[in-house]
Design a protein around this motif. Sequence first.
Motif, PDB file in Angstrom:
ATOM      1  N   GLY A   1       0.789  -1.225   0.000  1.00  0.00           N
ATOM      2  CA  GLY A   1       0.000   0.000   0.000  1.00  0.00           C
ATOM      3  C   GLY A   1       0.819   1.270   0.000  1.00  0.00           C
ATOM      4  O   GLY A   1       0.254   2.363   0.124  1.00  0.00           O
ATOM      5  N   THR A   2       2.143   1.170  -0.133  1.00  0.00           N
ATOM      6  CA  THR A   2       2.998   2.350  -0.149  1.00  0.00           C
ATOM      7  C   THR A   2       3.970   2.266  -1.318  1.00  0.00           C
ATOM      8  O   THR A   2       4.247   1.190  -1.851  1.00  0.00           O
ATOM      9  CB  THR A   2       3.789   2.502   1.161  1.00  0.00           C
ATOM     10  OG1 THR A   2       4.644   1.345   1.334  1.00  0.00           O
ATOM     11  CG2 THR A   2       2.862   2.628   2.353  1.00  0.00           C
ATOM     12  N   VAL A   3       4.490   3.422  -1.683  1.00  0.00           N
ATOM     13  CA  VAL A   3       5.459   3.530  -2.774  1.00  0.00           C
ATOM     14  C   VAL A   3       6.755   4.114  -2.212  1.00  0.00           C
ATOM     15  O   VAL A   3       6.721   5.089  -1.447  1.00  0.00           O
ATOM     16  CB  VAL A   3       4.910   4.424  -3.908  1.00  0.00           C
ATOM     17  CG1 VAL A   3       5.981   4.669  -4.966  1.00  0.00           C
ATOM     18  CG2 VAL A   3       3.680   3.784  -4.529  1.00  0.00           C
ATOM     19  N   GLY A   4       7.886   3.517  -2.580  1.00  0.00           N
ATOM     20  CA  GLY A   4       9.177   4.006  -2.114  1.00  0.00           C
ATOM     21  C   GLY A   4       9.622   5.236  -2.887  1.00  0.00           C
ATOM     22  O   GLY A   4       9.527   5.288  -4.109  1.00  0.00           O
ATOM     23  N   VAL A   5      10.120   6.229  -2.158  1.00  0.00           N
ATOM     24  CA  VAL A   5      10.607   7.475  -2.759  1.00  0.00           C
ATOM     25  C   VAL A   5      11.973   7.790  -2.145  1.00  0.00           C
ATOM     26  O   VAL A   5      12.105   7.842  -0.910  1.00  0.00           O
ATOM     27  CB  VAL A   5       9.630   8.642  -2.523  1.00  0.00           C
ATOM     28  CG1 VAL A   5      10.190   9.931  -3.115  1.00  0.00           C
ATOM     29  CG2 VAL A   5       8.271   8.330  -3.113  1.00  0.00           C
ATOM     30  N   ASP A   6      12.974   8.002  -2.993  1.00  0.00           N
ATOM     31  CA  ASP A   6      14.313   8.362  -2.529  1.00  0.00           C
ATOM     32  C   ASP A   6      14.485   9.873  -2.616  1.00  0.00           C
ATOM     33  O   ASP A   6      14.169  10.490  -3.650  1.00  0.00           O
ATOM     34  CB  ASP A   6      15.386   7.683  -3.377  1.00  0.00           C
ATOM     35  CG  ASP A   6      15.480   6.195  -3.101  1.00  0.00           C
ATOM     36  OD1 ASP A   6      14.771   5.725  -2.192  1.00  0.00           O
ATOM     37  OD2 ASP A   6      16.246   5.500  -3.782  1.00  0.00           O
ATOM     38  N   VAL A   7      14.997  10.461  -1.534  1.00  0.00           N
ATOM     39  CA  VAL A   7      15.223  11.903  -1.460  1.00  0.00           C
ATOM     40  C   VAL A   7      16.707  12.150  -1.196  1.00  0.00           C
ATOM     41  O   VAL A   7      17.257  11.655  -0.204  1.00  0.00           O
ATOM     42  CB  VAL A   7      14.370  12.552  -0.348  1.00  0.00           C
ATOM     43  CG1 VAL A   7      14.714  14.030  -0.213  1.00  0.00           C
ATOM     44  CG2 VAL A   7      12.889  12.367  -0.644  1.00  0.00           C
ATOM     45  N   ARG A   8      17.345  12.894  -2.095  1.00  0.00           N
ATOM     46  CA  ARG A   8      18.739  13.279  -1.889  1.00  0.00           C
ATOM     47  C   ARG A   8      18.798  14.484  -0.965  1.00  0.00           C
ATOM     48  O   ARG A   8      18.079  15.464  -1.162  1.00  0.00           O
ATOM     49  CB  ARG A   8      19.396  13.614  -3.229  1.00  0.00           C
ATOM     50  CG  ARG A   8      20.874  14.005  -3.098  1.00  0.00           C
ATOM     51  CD  ARG A   8      21.497  14.186  -4.467  1.00  0.00           C
ATOM     52  NE  ARG A   8      20.807  15.251  -5.196  1.00  0.00           N
ATOM     53  CZ  ARG A   8      20.763  15.317  -6.514  1.00  0.00           C
ATOM     54  NH1 ARG A   8      21.303  14.359  -7.247  1.00  0.00           N
ATOM     55  NH2 ARG A   8      20.151  16.326  -7.112  1.00  0.00           N
ATOM     56  N   LEU A   9      19.631  14.424   0.053  1.00  0.00           N
ATOM     57  CA  LEU A   9      19.752  15.505   1.029  1.00  0.00           C
ATOM     58  C   LEU A   9      20.663  16.587   0.474  1.00  0.00           C
ATOM     59  O   LEU A   9      21.779  16.304   0.002  1.00  0.00           O
ATOM     60  CB  LEU A   9      20.294  14.956   2.348  1.00  0.00           C
ATOM     61  CG  LEU A   9      19.468  13.813   2.969  1.00  0.00           C
ATOM     62  CD1 LEU A   9      20.083  13.373   4.286  1.00  0.00           C
ATOM     63  CD2 LEU A   9      18.021  14.225   3.167  1.00  0.00           C
ATOM     64  N   LEU A  10      20.205  17.845   0.553  1.00  0.00           N
ATOM     65  CA  LEU A  10      20.947  18.966  -0.029  1.00  0.00           C
ATOM     66  C   LEU A  10      21.627  19.835   1.009  1.00  0.00           C
ATOM     67  O   LEU A  10      22.319  20.786   0.644  1.00  0.00           O
ATOM     68  CB  LEU A  10      19.982  19.826  -0.869  1.00  0.00           C
ATOM     69  CG  LEU A  10      19.246  19.095  -2.001  1.00  0.00           C
ATOM     70  CD1 LEU A  10      18.324  20.058  -2.723  1.00  0.00           C
ATOM     71  CD2 LEU A  10      20.227  18.465  -2.968  1.00  0.00           C
ATOM     72  N   GLY A  11      21.440  19.536   2.272  1.00  0.00           N
ATOM     73  CA  GLY A  11      22.050  20.346   3.324  1.00  0.00           C
ATOM     74  C   GLY A  11      22.893  19.504   4.251  1.00  0.00           C
ATOM     75  O   GLY A  11      22.934  18.274   4.157  1.00  0.00           O
ATOM     76  N   PRO A  12      23.602  20.147   5.170  1.00  0.00           N
ATOM     77  CA  PRO A  12      24.406  19.389   6.138  1.00  0.00           C
ATOM     78  C   PRO A  12      23.524  18.556   7.053  1.00  0.00           C
ATOM     79  O   PRO A  12      22.400  18.944   7.386  1.00  0.00           O
ATOM     80  CB  PRO A  12      25.154  20.484   6.915  1.00  0.00           C
ATOM     81  CG  PRO A  12      24.320  21.719   6.737  1.00  0.00           C
ATOM     82  CD  PRO A  12      23.692  21.604   5.385  1.00  0.00           C
ATOM     83  N   LEU A  13      24.036  17.402   7.458  1.00  0.00           N
ATOM     84  CA  LEU A  13      23.281  16.504   8.329  1.00  0.00           C
ATOM     85  C   LEU A  13      23.258  17.042   9.755  1.00  0.00           C
ATOM     86  O   LEU A  13      24.287  17.493  10.271  1.00  0.00           O
ATOM     87  CB  LEU A  13      23.903  15.106   8.312  1.00  0.00           C
ATOM     88  CG  LEU A  13      23.842  14.365   6.980  1.00  0.00           C
ATOM     89  CD1 LEU A  13      24.636  13.060   7.066  1.00  0.00           C
ATOM     90  CD2 LEU A  13      22.404  14.080   6.602  1.00  0.00           C
ATOM     91  N   PRO A  14      22.120  16.982  10.423  1.00  0.00           N
ATOM     92  CA  PRO A  14      22.065  17.393  11.835  1.00  0.00           C
ATOM     93  C   PRO A  14      22.866  16.425  12.707  1.00  0.00           C
ATOM     94  O   PRO A  14      23.178  15.296  12.309  1.00  0.00           O
ATOM     95  CB  PRO A  14      20.570  17.339  12.176  1.00  0.00           C
ATOM     96  CG  PRO A  14      19.865  17.311  10.866  1.00  0.00           C
ATOM     97  CD  PRO A  14      20.799  16.636   9.909  1.00  0.00           C
ATOM     98  N   ALA A  15      23.200  16.879  13.886  1.00  0.00           N
ATOM     99  CA  ALA A  15      23.921  16.020  14.827  1.00  0.00           C
ATOM    100  C   ALA A  15      23.077  14.791  15.150  1.00  0.00           C
ATOM    101  O   ALA A  15      21.872  14.886  15.350  1.00  0.00           O
ATOM    102  CB  ALA A  15      24.230  16.799  16.113  1.00  0.00           C
ATOM    103  N   GLY A  16      23.723  13.639  15.157  1.00  0.00           N
ATOM    104  CA  GLY A  16      23.028  12.402  15.476  1.00  0.00           C
ATOM    105  C   GLY A  16      22.463  11.676  14.280  1.00  0.00           C
ATOM    106  O   GLY A  16      21.925  10.579  14.430  1.00  0.00           O
TER     107      GLY A  16
END
Length: 419
Positions: free
Chosen positions: A315-330
């Motif tokens: 019942g769901t569709v996979g979607v990939d998102v490329r991150l464009l900013g720095p990763l938060p801590a953790g």
Amino acid sequence: MDMPRDPAFLTRRRRRRWLVGGAMAIVALGVSVAVARMEPAAPSIANSQAVLWFGTVKRGPMVREVRGAGTLVPEEIRWIPATTAGRVERILLQPGARVEPDTVIVELSNPDLEQSARSAELEWQSAIAQLGNQRVSLASTRASLEAAIVDYESAYEVALADFDMHRSLAGKGLIAEITLKQKQAVLNQASNRLGLAKRQLTSAVDNAAFQLAPLEAGVNQRKAAWQRLAQQVADLRVKATMTGQLQLIAVERGQQVGPGTNLARVSDPTRLKAELRISDTQTRDLAIGQRADVDTRSGHVPGEVVRIDPASRGGTVGVDVRLLGPLPAGARPDLGIDGTIELERLANVLFVESPPFGQEQSTISLFKVFPGGEARRTPVAVGRRSVQFIEVVQGLQEGDRVVLTDMSQYDSVDRVRLD
């Protein structure tokens, strides 16, 4: 004594009784009709401001979004397989360790493979020795032929000088013709022997390559076999193939593994992407390149849709998102996240907060709040839906206040009192 009553009086009294009875019947009938026409009392909802969720219809810009949950995963993941069968002797690192391309992660053992590698090396060395012996033999043969050519050249020169001398003497008539012919024959014999020796040397040189070729091929074949086994022996010390972080050890000490068995997983923790699962009913307008916002619980990161799974699963569709900013801590692989994808921006529409029921492009029932604390069921045509808002097409006006809580328990009534 009794006096007879006037008949007129009796008639008037009976008439009054009929009139009174008729009036009472009419009143009773009127009351019955009025009661029958009265609406049933509306049920009351106590403390409605606390238990119900209200929304106000607004007009203005509306952002259409879809939301889904997912995880952070590395953009590059490499499984490190075993190239040969072996037994896990040592596990040198644990998940979380930083690795380089030459970092040893697991050590395997295979005595049979090591013995085969030693045997292959000996066969290679033996083939090299045979090739060397053949080269020496061919060199010796060539040297003998070259020495024979030198001798034949000397004999030819002597025979030529002797023939020239006798030809001069024959010209002066000092020797017989037969003697000159004998010297000519000796010269011809020396020349033929020299030519034959040269042809033998040329043939020996040409054939040397053909005689060495099978032995050289044997050497190369045995060398390749030894190198392959030697590489497999070296691969018993399983190494990382990239710079990154060890994510998983898939085997245990003492376990027997075969060729192709995945032993460990390595990834680059600094390059992550978001894998979201979006309800397949909300993916109609998804497209590559749409903007997204990823909530890692410790911060937000902007992103961009780079892949949409062509198939639905569960019942769901996979979607990939490329991150464009720095990763938060953790932020780390397999971290649970929420993602919101922006579909479009609507400039000037009528909208209200999205109720938990009803689909877009349909008609739903909402209880519209009226002055005096009463809410009445109202059919509302809705259009495009977002995570937080839904477009109102018909049935409500700007400023109307509606109940957004699921009121299915009041399906039998059209009005409720809000206390």
